[in-house]
Design a protein around this motif. Structure first.
Motif, mmCIF file in Angstrom:
data_model
loop_
_atom_site.group_PDB
_atom_site.id
_atom_site.type_symbol
_atom_site.label_atom_id
_atom_site.label_comp_id
_atom_site.label_asym_id
_atom_site.label_seq_id
_atom_site.Cartn_x
_atom_site.Cartn_y
_atom_site.Cartn_z
ATOM 1 N N PHE A 278 0.833 -1.209 0.000
ATOM 2 C CA PHE A 278 0.000 0.000 0.000
ATOM 3 C C PHE A 278 0.868 1.259 0.000
ATOM 4 N N LEU A 279 1.862 1.303 0.873
ATOM 5 C CA LEU A 279 2.738 2.469 0.940
ATOM 6 C C LEU A 279 3.512 2.651 -0.368
ATOM 7 N N SER A 280 3.980 1.548 -0.927
ATOM 8 C CA SER A 280 4.705 1.613 -2.202
ATOM 9 C C SER A 280 3.804 2.130 -3.319
ATOM 10 N N ASN A 281 2.588 1.610 -3.355
ATOM 11 C CA ASN A 281 1.627 2.034 -4.375
ATOM 12 C C ASN A 281 1.358 3.527 -4.309
ATOM 13 N N THR A 282 1.076 4.012 -3.116
ATOM 14 C CA THR A 282 0.724 5.425 -2.973
ATOM 15 C C THR A 282 1.860 6.330 -3.433
ATOM 16 N N LEU A 283 3.071 5.986 -3.056
ATOM 17 C CA LEU A 283 4.220 6.804 -3.448
ATOM 18 C C LEU A 283 4.487 6.716 -4.946
ATOM 19 N N ILE A 284 4.332 5.535 -5.514
ATOM 20 C CA ILE A 284 4.602 5.361 -6.943
ATOM 21 C C ILE A 284 3.684 6.235 -7.792
ATOM 22 N N PHE A 285 2.387 6.201 -7.512
ATOM 23 C CA PHE A 285 1.453 6.967 -8.346
ATOM 24 C C PHE A 285 1.633 8.465 -8.167
ATOM 25 N N LEU A 286 2.001 8.884 -6.973
ATOM 26 C CA LEU A 286 2.297 10.295 -6.760
ATOM 27 C C LEU A 286 3.548 10.692 -7.552
ATOM 28 N N LEU A 287 4.548 9.814 -7.547
ATOM 29 C CA LEU A 287 5.782 10.069 -8.301
ATOM 30 C C LEU A 287 5.527 10.127 -9.802
ATOM 31 N N VAL A 288 4.600 9.285 -10.294
ATOM 32 C CA VAL A 288 4.273 9.304 -11.723
ATOM 33 C C VAL A 288 3.755 10.688 -12.120
ATOM 34 N N GLY A 289 2.847 11.231 -11.312
ATOM 35 C CA GLY A 289 2.317 12.561 -11.591
ATOM 36 C C GLY A 289 3.393 13.633 -11.551
ATOM 37 N N LEU A 290 4.264 13.555 -10.567
ATOM 38 C CA LEU A 290 5.364 14.524 -10.460
ATOM 39 C C LEU A 290 6.302 14.421 -11.652
#
Length: 393
Positions: A278-290
């Motif tokens: 869950f933590l990995s997922n949340t950070l990954i998708f935020l990073l994609v947007g950035l």
């Protein structure tokens, strides 16, 4: 650097909370938030944005830290009996479907968009697989038919490794020839079989170790060693780390569960990896947007739009041709499987690994990012509606 990740995690968790309240897939919200943060000059976040959009940071974070955890978590929970029952459809999609997508995308972009041969092959490989990070997060939130979920999840885990191998071959291919094609086939077989071997051996060893102990903290630590260790070992020997993790995880989650894990250990291990995923997922998708916010899209609109249509067309053709050999798959499932072929962070991490000296890198970056964002923001948000229209239970 730690402070940067804590701030990003706080933002990500807050966005997920809002998405859950609105009963929407959180990956979409996270990508949008990443885009907003990336495009808006927010005081205090300038240094964080500069740090996380660095190519090396993104690639290292996604490939070497998050990917093993996400693959391991998903593989650990895949029931082997159900995988075995659906092996035909999963194999058809993961092998034939992935290769057909690669071939169609590469061919059409070469002739219609006039990419060079190498650019077309690289882009075809980047778009060939469904990203397990994106697929699993969206499908888990929908509560789909169990068999349909197993097929889609199994495909996303298996074709991921196949696409990585195709990408590695495409990066060094500048001209097609009989010798080069044969070399590529042998390289493909070596990389895939090597990943299966390493994952199988160490998954079995880890399972036998669990049968000798009964301590959930030790066994949780052992699963970490298995997932990260097999990935690194496989990559060291230049075979598929992705396939190694998936095979090792499936063996530990099934054989290891039967011969060595108590109910308490099984529950604790699953809870641990569910939290990490869950933590990995949340950070990954935020990073994609950035990351998307820093890409140059100027004068590439027509190429990007056409590439999206090509990728969607290729996916539908590949799914329908592949599943035509498996009559057990209901006709109404096929559009769900095709439209649910989401792209994600792995494609971005792979293209960022291409050397900046490569002439077509900027165009491939723009096309890849655009397809990923379209996949998450359009396909990801409309998939539930499509399921409702087709009345899939």
């Amino acid at each position: 650097m730690i402070a940067y990740w804590i701030i990003l995690l706080a933002i990500a968790v807050g966005v997920v909370f809002i998405a859950e309240k609105m009963k929407q897939p959180y990956p979409t919200f996270l990508v949008v938030m990443g885009l907003i943060i990336g495009l808006t000059p927010i005081p205090g976040l300038g240094e964080i944005k500069s740090y996380v959009v660095n190519d090396a940071v993104f690639q290292t974070t996604v490939i070497f830290i998050f990917l093993s955890a996400l693959l391991g978590d998903a593989a650990l929970k895949l029931p082997f009996n159900e995988l075995k029952e659906n092996k035909k459809s999963i194999s058809l999609l993961a092998l034939l479907g992935t290769f057909l997508t690669f071939l169609i995308v590469a061919t059409l972009t070469y002739f219609l968009l006039h990419l060079s041969l190498q650019e077309a092959l690289i882009f075809g490989a980047l778009m060939a697989a469904t990203d397990p990070v994106s697929v699993l997060s969206i499908f888990k939130s929908m509560g789909l038919n169990k068999r349909l979920s197993i097929v889609v999840e199994g495909e996303s885990l298996a074709n991921d490794g196949v696409a990585v191998v195709l990408f590695q071959i495409a990066v060094v291919t500048t001209v097609l020839s009989l010798t080069g094609t044969l070399d590529a086939i042998f390289e493909f077989l070596k990389v895939v079989s090597g990943g299966i071997l390493i994952g199988g051996v160490f998954g079995f060893i880890a399972s036998r170790i669990t049968s000798k102990i009964d301590h959930y903290l030790v066994e949780t630590g052992l699963s970490m060693v298995l997932f990260y260790g097999t990935f690194q070992l496989a990559e060291h020997f230049e075979v598929s780390g992705v396939i190694a993790v998936v095979v090792g995880g499936v063996i530990l989650g099934n054989y290891g569960r039967n011969v060595g894990m108590s109910d308490l250990t099984h529950e604790k291990v699953n809870s641990f990896w569910e939290t990490i995923a869950f933590l990995s997922n949340t950070l990954i998708f935020l990073l994609v947007g950035l990351e998307v916010s820093r890409i140059d899209f100027l004068n590439k609109g027509w190429l990007i739009f056409t590439s999206i249509l090509i990728v969607i067309l290729a996916r539908f053709i590949a799914v329908y041709i592949s599943l035509s050999f498996d009559k057990s798959i209901p006709a109404l499932w096929k559009p769900i499987i095709a439209w649910g072929g989401l792209k994600g962070s792995l494609s971005i991490a792979l293209i960022l690994g291409v050397t900046p000296e490569f002439a077509g890198r900027d165009l491939l970056l723009a096309m890849t990012f655009s397809n990923v964002v379209f996949s998450l923001l359009v396909q990801g948000t409309t998939l539930k509606k499509l399921v409702s229209i087709l009345k899939i239970k």
